[in-house]
Design a protein around this motif. Structure first.
Motif, PDB file in Angstrom:
ATOM      1  N   ASN A  14       0.812  -1.217   0.000  1.00 10.44           N
ATOM      2  CA  ASN A  14       0.000   0.000   0.000  1.00 10.44           C
ATOM      3  C   ASN A  14       0.853   1.278   0.000  1.00 10.44           C
ATOM      4  OD1 ASN A  14       0.715   0.333   2.748  1.00 10.44           O
ATOM      5  ND2 ASN A  14      -1.220  -0.541   3.483  1.00 10.44           N
ATOM      6  N   TYR A  15       2.143   1.138  -0.241  1.00  9.87           N
ATOM      7  CA  TYR A  15       3.004   2.321  -0.391  1.00  9.87           C
ATOM      8  C   TYR A  15       2.714   2.950  -1.748  1.00  9.87           C
ATOM      9  CZ  TYR A  15       7.139   5.226  -0.890  1.00  9.87           C
ATOM     10  OH  TYR A  15       7.974   6.294  -1.092  1.00  9.87           O
ATOM     11  N   GLY A  16       2.394   4.228  -1.776  1.00  9.32           N
ATOM     12  CA  GLY A  16       1.900   4.873  -2.984  1.00  9.32           C
ATOM     13  C   GLY A  16       2.905   5.526  -3.906  1.00  9.32           C
ATOM     14  N   ASP A  17       4.151   5.695  -3.508  1.00  6.50           N
ATOM     15  CA  ASP A  17       5.092   6.432  -4.353  1.00  6.50           C
ATOM     16  C   ASP A  17       6.216   5.533  -4.884  1.00  6.50           C
ATOM     17  OD1 ASP A  17       6.068   8.537  -5.773  1.00  6.50           O
ATOM     18  OD2 ASP A  17       6.774   9.677  -4.037  1.00  6.50           O
ATOM     19  N   LYS A  18       5.815   4.433  -5.496  1.00  2.80           N
ATOM     20  CA  LYS A  18       6.810   3.501  -6.027  1.00  2.80           C
ATOM     21  C   LYS A  18       7.559   4.101  -7.217  1.00  2.80           C
ATOM     22  CE  LYS A  18       4.814  -0.644  -4.153  1.00  2.80           C
ATOM     23  NZ  LYS A  18       3.471  -1.076  -4.090  1.00  2.80           N
ATOM     24  N   ALA A  19       6.942   5.051  -7.912  1.00  8.22           N
ATOM     25  CA  ALA A  19       7.635   5.696  -9.042  1.00  8.22           C
ATOM     26  C   ALA A  19       8.872   6.446  -8.541  1.00  8.22           C
ATOM     27  CB  ALA A  19       6.691   6.644  -9.780  1.00  8.22           C
ATOM     28  N   ALA A  20       8.730   7.190  -7.452  1.00  6.14           N
ATOM     29  CA  ALA A  20       9.876   7.909  -6.881  1.00  6.14           C
ATOM     30  C   ALA A  20      10.909   6.922  -6.331  1.00  6.14           C
ATOM     31  CB  ALA A  20       9.416   8.861  -5.782  1.00  6.14           C
ATOM     32  N   LEU A  21      10.434   5.830  -5.748  1.00  9.88           N
ATOM     33  CA  LEU A  21      11.340   4.807  -5.232  1.00  9.88           C
ATOM     34  C   LEU A  21      12.163   4.194  -6.367  1.00  9.88           C
ATOM     35  CD1 LEU A  21      12.403   3.096  -2.906  1.00  9.88           C
ATOM     36  CD2 LEU A  21      10.374   1.639  -3.155  1.00  9.88           C
ATOM     37  N   ARG A  22      11.504   3.894  -7.486  1.00  8.64           N
ATOM     38  CA  ARG A  22      12.229   3.365  -8.655  1.00  8.64           C
ATOM     39  C   ARG A  22      13.294   4.353  -9.118  1.00  8.64           C
ATOM     40  NH1 ARG A  22       7.357   0.725  -9.884  1.00  8.64           N
ATOM     41  NH2 ARG A  22       6.448   2.527 -10.894  1.00  8.64           N
ATOM     42  N   GLN A  23      12.912   5.632  -9.209  1.00  4.27           N
ATOM     43  CA  GLN A  23      13.869   6.669  -9.640  1.00  4.27           C
ATOM     44  C   GLN A  23      15.088   6.701  -8.724  1.00  4.27           C
ATOM     45  OE1 GLN A  23      13.960   8.787 -12.211  1.00  4.27           O
ATOM     46  NE2 GLN A  23      11.966   8.385 -13.098  1.00  4.27           N
ATOM     47  N   THR A  24      14.848   6.662  -7.429  1.00  6.04           N
ATOM     48  CA  THR A  24      15.933   6.726  -6.450  1.00  6.04           C
ATOM     49  C   THR A  24      16.851   5.513  -6.562  1.00  6.04           C
ATOM     50  OG1 THR A  24      14.537   8.011  -4.951  1.00  6.04           O
ATOM     51  CG2 THR A  24      16.453   6.915  -3.984  1.00  6.04           C
ATOM     52  N   LEU A  25      16.265   4.331  -6.683  1.00  2.03           N
ATOM     53  CA  LEU A  25      17.073   3.117  -6.775  1.00  2.03           C
ATOM     54  C   LEU A  25      17.905   3.098  -8.058  1.00  2.03           C
ATOM     55  CD1 LEU A  25      14.499   0.501  -5.425  1.00  2.03           C
ATOM     56  CD2 LEU A  25      16.621   1.249  -4.299  1.00  2.03           C
ATOM     57  N   VAL A  26      17.309   3.485  -9.172  1.00  9.06           N
ATOM     58  CA  VAL A  26      18.044   3.500 -10.443  1.00  9.06           C
ATOM     59  C   VAL A  26      19.183   4.513 -10.376  1.00  9.06           C
ATOM     60  CG1 VAL A  26      17.884   4.066 -12.907  1.00  9.06           C
ATOM     61  CG2 VAL A  26      16.173   2.594 -11.854  1.00  9.06           C
ATOM     62  N   ALA A  27      18.923   5.677  -9.810  1.00  8.53           N
ATOM     63  CA  ALA A  27      19.985   6.689  -9.684  1.00  8.53           C
ATOM     64  C   ALA A  27      21.096   6.195  -8.761  1.00  8.53           C
ATOM     65  CB  ALA A  27      19.401   7.998  -9.164  1.00  8.53           C
ATOM     66  N   GLU A  28      20.728   5.608  -7.622  1.00  4.85           N
ATOM     67  CA  GLU A  28      21.717   5.123  -6.675  1.00  4.85           C
ATOM     68  C   GLU A  28      22.578   4.007  -7.271  1.00  4.85           C
ATOM     69  OE1 GLU A  28      20.708   2.560  -3.046  1.00  4.85           O
ATOM     70  OE2 GLU A  28      21.029   4.544  -2.175  1.00  4.85           O
ATOM     71  N   GLN A  29      21.962   3.151  -8.083  1.00  8.05           N
ATOM     72  CA  GLN A  29      22.673   2.017  -8.686  1.00  8.05           C
ATOM     73  C   GLN A  29      23.251   2.351 -10.052  1.00  8.05           C
ATOM     74  OE1 GLN A  29      19.558  -0.976  -6.518  1.00  8.05           O
ATOM     75  NE2 GLN A  29      20.190  -1.536  -8.569  1.00  8.05           N
ATOM     76  N   ARG A  30      23.160   3.618 -10.419  1.00 11.96           N
ATOM     77  CA  ARG A  30      23.741   4.115 -11.664  1.00 11.96           C
ATOM     78  C   ARG A  30      23.212   3.393 -12.907  1.00 11.96           C
ATOM     79  NH1 ARG A  30      28.796   6.369 -10.043  1.00 11.96           N
ATOM     80  NH2 ARG A  30      28.955   7.233 -12.126  1.00 11.96           N
TER      81      ARG A  30
END
Length: 196
Positions: A14-30
């Protein structure tokens, strides 16, 4: 995610901001899958969000950012023998974390000239092969292709190994090239031999 965690009945589903989470993970993992190092994109069909310690076995960590990684789709929908990374891993536990700076997994694995990935630690080697399926022929072939292209450039003689390492090891900003850790392994090995 911190605010969401404080809500009653909060969970990953029920976490609603998975789009921002994806962005953060992709940026962190280059821009690379944390397991196979193929390209990922911050879209639902360009990656998945992986729980290193699975939600079923570790429900308290389902909203812990340190437990979340960006991974490729890993052959989702294919035969099990063709699946890799999180798709193959499912709810199986791994004996290592790809993000533990105190015990970097990169120091415990080798990239062979045929594209295979291996560890002298039998438990890690079993996880690479049986849990993550990182020696699936297509992945091994892709790693070998990156290494072969490098060896071709090396054969032409005008390659600065230290400068080349900066391109692959994350020293420079931006996305890393696919299968970057293969090249870091080989370049560091080459530099080590040159310094002896």
């Amino acid at each position: 995610m911190t605010q969401h965690r404080q809500q009653p009945h909060a969970n990953y589903d029920n976490y609603g901001d998975k789009a921002a989470l994806r962005q953060t993970l992709v940026a962190e993992q280059r821009g690379l899958c944390c397991y196979c190092q193929s390209r990922i994109r911050a879209t639902p069909d360009g990656m998945k969000i992986e729980h290193w310690q699975c939600q079923a076995g570790h429900p308290a960590r389902q909203l812990d950012f340190g437990n979340l990684h960006g991974v490729c789709l890993g052959g989702h929908g294919r035969l099990e023998s063709e699946q890799h990374c999180d798709t193959r891993k499912g709810n199986t536990s791994l004996c290592f974390s790809v993000c533990d700076p105190t015990h970097p997994i990169e120091r415990k694995i080798k990239f062979l000239g045929d594209g295979q990935i291996k560890s002298d630690d039998a438990t890690i080697d079993a996880a690479l092969n049986n849990v993550l399926n990182l020696n699936w022929p297509r992945l091994a072939s892709n790693r070998k292709a990156v290494l072969d292209a490098f060896k071709q450039r090396l054969g032409k003689g005008n390659l600065n190994v230290a400068q080349e390492l900066k391109k692959w090891d994350g020293t420079q900003t931006g996305e890393l090239p696919e299968f970057a850790q293969v090249m870091v392994f080989w370049l560091e090995k080459r530099m080590s031999r040159a310094n002896k």
